[in-house]
Write a protein that holds these residues in place. Structure first.
Motif, PDB file in Angstrom:
ATOM      1  N   ILE A 191       0.839  -1.205   0.000  1.00  0.00           N
ATOM      2  CA  ILE A 191       0.000   0.000   0.000  1.00  0.00           C
ATOM      3  C   ILE A 191       0.870   1.249   0.000  1.00  0.00           C
ATOM      4  CG2 ILE A 191      -0.333   0.481   2.478  1.00  0.00           C
ATOM      5  CD1 ILE A 191      -3.177   0.230  -0.057  1.00  0.00           C
ATOM      6  N   VAL A 192       2.044   1.179   0.638  1.00  0.00           N
ATOM      7  CA  VAL A 192       2.981   2.309   0.601  1.00  0.00           C
ATOM      8  C   VAL A 192       3.430   2.555  -0.837  1.00  0.00           C
ATOM      9  CG1 VAL A 192       5.229   3.163   1.363  1.00  0.00           C
ATOM     10  CG2 VAL A 192       3.774   1.905   2.957  1.00  0.00           C
ATOM     11  N   VAL A 193       3.743   1.486  -1.548  1.00  0.00           N
ATOM     12  CA  VAL A 193       4.161   1.603  -2.945  1.00  0.00           C
ATOM     13  C   VAL A 193       3.016   2.141  -3.800  1.00  0.00           C
ATOM     14  CG1 VAL A 193       4.936   0.322  -4.979  1.00  0.00           C
ATOM     15  CG2 VAL A 193       5.872  -0.238  -2.723  1.00  0.00           C
ATOM     16  N   LEU A 194       1.819   1.591  -3.610  1.00  0.00           N
ATOM     17  CA  LEU A 194       0.667   2.018  -4.409  1.00  0.00           C
ATOM     18  C   LEU A 194       0.362   3.500  -4.193  1.00  0.00           C
ATOM     19  CD1 LEU A 194      -1.704   1.379  -6.255  1.00  0.00           C
ATOM     20  CD2 LEU A 194      -3.002   0.630  -4.239  1.00  0.00           C
ATOM     21  N   GLU A 195       0.354   3.936  -2.949  1.00  0.00           N
ATOM     22  CA  GLU A 195       0.059   5.341  -2.664  1.00  0.00           C
ATOM     23  C   GLU A 195       1.122   6.268  -3.253  1.00  0.00           C
ATOM     24  OE1 GLU A 195      -0.472   5.714   1.532  1.00  0.00           O
ATOM     25  OE2 GLU A 195      -2.381   4.636   1.554  1.00  0.00           O
ATOM     26  N   THR A 196       2.379   5.842  -3.183  1.00  0.00           N
ATOM     27  CA  THR A 196       3.459   6.642  -3.766  1.00  0.00           C
ATOM     28  C   THR A 196       3.294   6.764  -5.268  1.00  0.00           C
ATOM     29  OG1 THR A 196       4.985   5.940  -2.021  1.00  0.00           O
ATOM     30  CG2 THR A 196       5.956   6.838  -4.026  1.00  0.00           C
ATOM     31  N   MET A 197       2.974   5.646  -5.921  1.00  0.00           N
ATOM     32  CA  MET A 197       2.803   5.670  -7.370  1.00  0.00           C
ATOM     33  C   MET A 197       1.610   6.537  -7.762  1.00  0.00           C
ATOM     34  SD  MET A 197       3.785   1.799  -8.583  1.00  0.00           S
ATOM     35  CE  MET A 197       4.011   2.294 -10.295  1.00  0.00           C
ATOM     36  N   GLU A 198       0.546   6.476  -6.992  1.00  0.00           N
ATOM     37  CA  GLU A 198      -0.622   7.311  -7.283  1.00  0.00           C
ATOM     38  C   GLU A 198      -0.292   8.794  -7.152  1.00  0.00           C
ATOM     39  OE1 GLU A 198      -4.221   4.242  -5.956  1.00  0.00           O
ATOM     40  OE2 GLU A 198      -3.523   5.794  -4.571  1.00  0.00           O
ATOM     41  N   ASP A 199       0.556   9.135  -6.190  1.00  0.00           N
ATOM     42  CA  ASP A 199       0.953  10.532  -5.996  1.00  0.00           C
ATOM     43  C   ASP A 199       1.775  11.051  -7.172  1.00  0.00           C
ATOM     44  OD1 ASP A 199      -0.283  10.613  -3.538  1.00  0.00           O
ATOM     45  OD2 ASP A 199       1.556  10.277  -2.386  1.00  0.00           O
ATOM     46  N   ILE A 200       2.632  10.209  -7.728  1.00  0.00           N
ATOM     47  CA  ILE A 200       3.596  10.668  -8.728  1.00  0.00           C
ATOM     48  C   ILE A 200       3.077  10.477 -10.156  1.00  0.00           C
ATOM     49  CG2 ILE A 200       5.963  10.356  -9.582  1.00  0.00           C
ATOM     50  CD1 ILE A 200       6.734   9.356  -6.814  1.00  0.00           C
ATOM     51  N   ASP A 201       2.277   9.440 -10.378  1.00  0.00           N
ATOM     52  CA  ASP A 201       1.791   9.083 -11.714  1.00  0.00           C
ATOM     53  C   ASP A 201       0.698  10.063 -12.162  1.00  0.00           C
ATOM     54  OD1 ASP A 201       0.929   7.836 -14.034  1.00  0.00           O
ATOM     55  OD2 ASP A 201      -0.325   6.389 -12.957  1.00  0.00           O
ATOM     56  N   LYS A 202       1.081  11.046 -12.953  1.00  0.00           N
ATOM     57  CA  LYS A 202       0.146  12.098 -13.358  1.00  0.00           C
ATOM     58  C   LYS A 202      -0.713  11.724 -14.562  1.00  0.00           C
ATOM     59  CE  LYS A 202       1.762  14.658 -10.110  1.00  0.00           C
ATOM     60  NZ  LYS A 202       0.991  14.740  -8.844  1.00  0.00           N
ATOM     61  N   GLY A 204      -1.836   8.653 -15.216  1.00  0.00           N
ATOM     62  CA  GLY A 204      -2.761   7.577 -14.876  1.00  0.00           C
ATOM     63  C   GLY A 204      -2.512   6.262 -15.567  1.00  0.00           C
ATOM     64  N   ASP A 205      -1.276   6.035 -16.040  1.00  0.00           N
ATOM     65  CA  ASP A 205      -0.994   4.769 -16.714  1.00  0.00           C
ATOM     66  C   ASP A 205      -0.493   3.696 -15.752  1.00  0.00           C
ATOM     67  OD1 ASP A 205       1.537   5.693 -16.173  1.00  0.00           O
ATOM     68  OD2 ASP A 205       2.328   5.413 -18.210  1.00  0.00           O
ATOM     69  N   GLY A 206      -0.417   4.026 -14.463  1.00  0.00           N
ATOM     70  CA  GLY A 206       0.015   3.042 -13.472  1.00  0.00           C
ATOM     71  C   GLY A 206       1.516   2.868 -13.400  1.00  0.00           C
ATOM     72  N   LEU A 207       2.255   3.758 -14.070  1.00  0.00           N
ATOM     73  CA  LEU A 207       3.710   3.692 -14.094  1.00  0.00           C
ATOM     74  C   LEU A 207       4.274   5.091 -13.829  1.00  0.00           C
ATOM     75  CD1 LEU A 207       4.008   1.543 -17.346  1.00  0.00           C
ATOM     76  CD2 LEU A 207       4.343   0.693 -15.005  1.00  0.00           C
ATOM     77  N   ILE A 208       5.578   5.153 -13.550  1.00  0.00           N
ATOM     78  CA  ILE A 208       6.234   6.435 -13.300  1.00  0.00           C
ATOM     79  C   ILE A 208       7.312   6.634 -14.350  1.00  0.00           C
ATOM     80  CG2 ILE A 208       7.633   7.785 -11.696  1.00  0.00           C
ATOM     81  CD1 ILE A 208       6.366   6.181  -9.407  1.00  0.00           C
ATOM     82  N   GLY A 247      11.858   2.866 -19.832  1.00  0.00           N
ATOM     83  CA  GLY A 247      11.565   4.282 -19.684  1.00  0.00           C
ATOM     84  C   GLY A 247      10.613   4.617 -18.560  1.00  0.00           C
ATOM     85  N   LYS A 248      10.152   3.600 -17.810  1.00  0.00           N
ATOM     86  CA  LYS A 248       9.202   3.828 -16.728  1.00  0.00           C
ATOM     87  C   LYS A 248       9.493   2.894 -15.564  1.00  0.00           C
ATOM     88  CE  LYS A 248       5.516   5.347 -19.837  1.00  0.00           C
ATOM     89  NZ  LYS A 248       4.082   5.267 -20.190  1.00  0.00           N
ATOM     90  N   MET A 249       9.046   3.305 -14.380  1.00  0.00           N
ATOM     91  CA  MET A 249       9.166   2.432 -13.208  1.00  0.00           C
ATOM     92  C   MET A 249       7.825   1.771 -12.941  1.00  0.00           C
ATOM     93  SD  MET A 249      11.627   4.104 -10.294  1.00  0.00           S
ATOM     94  CE  MET A 249      10.551   5.490  -9.930  1.00  0.00           C
ATOM     95  N   ASP A 250       7.844   0.438 -12.828  1.00  0.00           N
ATOM     96  CA  ASP A 250       6.637  -0.294 -12.459  1.00  0.00           C
ATOM     97  C   ASP A 250       6.596  -0.471 -10.942  1.00  0.00           C
ATOM     98  OD1 ASP A 250       8.457  -2.335 -11.840  1.00  0.00           O
ATOM     99  OD2 ASP A 250       8.081  -3.430 -13.698  1.00  0.00           O
ATOM    100  N   LYS A 251       5.673  -1.277 -10.471  1.00  0.00           N
ATOM    101  CA  LYS A 251       5.473  -1.449  -9.032  1.00  0.00           C
ATOM    102  C   LYS A 251       6.726  -1.982  -8.339  1.00  0.00           C
ATOM    103  CE  LYS A 251       2.600  -3.976  -5.709  1.00  0.00           C
ATOM    104  NZ  LYS A 251       1.448  -4.931  -5.549  1.00  0.00           N
ATOM    105  N   GLU A 252       7.343  -3.009  -8.909  1.00  0.00           N
ATOM    106  CA  GLU A 252       8.524  -3.605  -8.276  1.00  0.00           C
ATOM    107  C   GLU A 252       9.716  -2.651  -8.299  1.00  0.00           C
ATOM    108  OE1 GLU A 252       8.605  -6.344  -6.471  1.00  0.00           O
ATOM    109  OE2 GLU A 252       6.437  -6.386  -6.844  1.00  0.00           O
TER     110      GLU A 252
END
Length: 315
Positions: A191-202, A204-208, A247-252
Motif C-alpha cells: 500500500i505504501v508503494v501504491l500510494e506513492t505511485m498514485e501521488d507521482i503518476d500524473k 494515470g498509466d500506473g507507471l512512473i 523508460g518507466k518504473m513499475d510497481k517492483e
C-alpha cells in the motif's frame, strides 16, 4: 471551514508537493541509526545503551545506582522474553531494539488513539476514524480549498482495510499502528508503494516515467538551469531505477526505490549483545547472564524504565 488536524496535515503535504521545493524531496524510507555514538566497546558502551533503550531514555541513565540499575534491568528482561520460557533469543532482542527505536511512533499512536476510540471499547472502528477525521467535511461539495476529501477518505479506507487483518473493520492497537505507519509493517508495504505511485503518476498509466519522477522532486518554474542534484537524479532513474530500461518504473521498481533492503542494524546489535553476554554459549540469554553484563546494556546509570515497561506492555 475548520479542518480536522489530520486532514489539514494532508492538505499541507499536497501544497508542499505542488510547490517548488528548496531541497530535494526524499520518498525513500530508511531506518534511522540506532545511535549517533561511535560503536567502540573498547572505549565505552554508549552506543549499546542507546541502541538497547533508545536515545532519549539513554540520556537519563545517571539517576540510578548500580544496584537499582540491575533490578530495573531484570524487570525489563522479563518483558523482552516474550514467550516466557526464561530465555532471551536473538529474535526477541531484535524485536525489543526495534521497539525501543520506534517509541516516537507508539507515542503518536497513543495520541491519536485517544482521539479516535470514541466509545472507549479498546478498538478504533472505521466509522470512528472516518467521523473523527472527516466529519462534515465530506458533505461539502465545494470545499474552499479545492481538495477532494471523498477521494482522500476512500484512500484512507483502502489503507484501513489493509491494516485490518481480521476484516472486522475495527483496528486494535497493532492494526491502528500499521494503518498510521504502514512503512513499518511488511504486510503494508504494497500500500505504501501504491500510494506513492498514485501521488507521482500524473497520466494515470500506473507507471512512473522520468518526467513524473523528476516533477515530484522539482518544479523548474522557468529556471534556466537545473540544480546539480536534479541532473544526478535523472541519471539515477535511467541507470538504476528503471531496471528493465522501458523508460518507466513499475510497481517492483518503485518498491526497490522507496523501500530499499538496508543493512539490519537492529539484528546486528541483537547478535552483538547476545554474543557478548552469552557465558554458556547456547546462543540465548538468561536473566542472570544479562544482569551480570548490565554495564553493556545500561551501565550503572538510570533510564526511564517505567515508561519503557509500560510502552512494551501496551503493545
Amino acid at each position: 471551514m475548520e479542518l480536522r488536524p489530520l486532514v489539514m496535515c494532508f492538505a499541507l503535504c499536497v501544497v508542499y508537493a505542488t510547490s517548488k521545493p528548496t531541497e530535494k524531496k526524499d520518498r525513500v524510507h530508511h531506518d534511522e541509526p540506532l545511535s549517533n555514538k561511535e560503536h567502540d566497546d573498547t572505549e565505552n558502551f554508549d552506543y549499546d545503551h542507546e541502541a538497547f533503550l533508545g536515545q532519549e531514555e539513554a540520556k537519563t541513565f545517571d539517576q540510578l545506582t548500580p544496584e537499582e540499575s540491575k533490578e530495573r534491568l531484570g524487570m525489563l528482561v522479563e518483558r523482552i522474553d516474550e514467550d516466557k520460557d526464561g530465555y532471551v533469543t536473538v529474535d526477541e532482542m531484535k524485536r525489543w531494539i526495534k521497539h525501543a527505536q520506534k517509541r516516537w511512533i507508539y507515542d503518536d499512536v497513543d495520541r491519536q488513539w485517544k482521539t479516535h476510540d470514541l466509545n472507549g471499547d479498546g478498538v478504533v472502528s472505521w466509522e470512528e476514524y472516518k467521523n473523527g477525521t472527516y466529519g462534515y467535511i465530506i458533505d461539502d461539495v465545494d470545499p474552499e480549498d479545492g481538495f477532494n476529501y471523498r477521494q482522500m477518505m476512500a484512500r484512507d479506507e483502502r489503507r484501513f482495510k489493509m491494516a485490518d487483518q481480521n476484516n472486522d473493520m475495527k483496528a486494535n492497537k497493532e492494526e491502528f499502528t500499521a494503518f498510521l505507519h504502514p512503512e513499518e509493517y511488511e504486510h503494508m508495504k504494497d500500500i505504501v508503494v501504491l500510494e506513492t505511485m498514485e501521488d507521482i503518476d500524473k497520466d494515470g498509466d500506473g507507471l512512473i516515467d522520468l518526467n513524473e519522477y523528476i516533477g515530484d522532486m522539482y518544479n523548474q518554474e522557468g529556471d534556466a538551469s537545473e540544480p546539480e542534484w536534479v541532473k544526478t537524479e535523472r541519471e539515477q532513474f535511467t541507470e538504476f531505477r528503471d531496471k528493465n530500461k522501458d523508460g518507466k518504473m513499475d510497481k517492483e521498481e518503485t518498491r526497490d526505490w522507496i523501500l530499499p533492503t538496508d543493512y539490519d542494524h537492529a539484528e546486528a546489535e541483537a547478535k552483538h549483545l547476545v554474543y557478548e553476554s552469552d557465558t554458556d554459549k547456547d546462543e540465548r540469554l538468561t536473566k542472570e547472564e544479562i544482569v551480570a553484563k548490565y554495564d553493556l546494556f545500561v551501565g550503572s546509570q538510570a533510564t526511564d524504565f517505567g515508561e519503557a515497561l509500560t510502552r512494551h506492555d501496551e503493545f
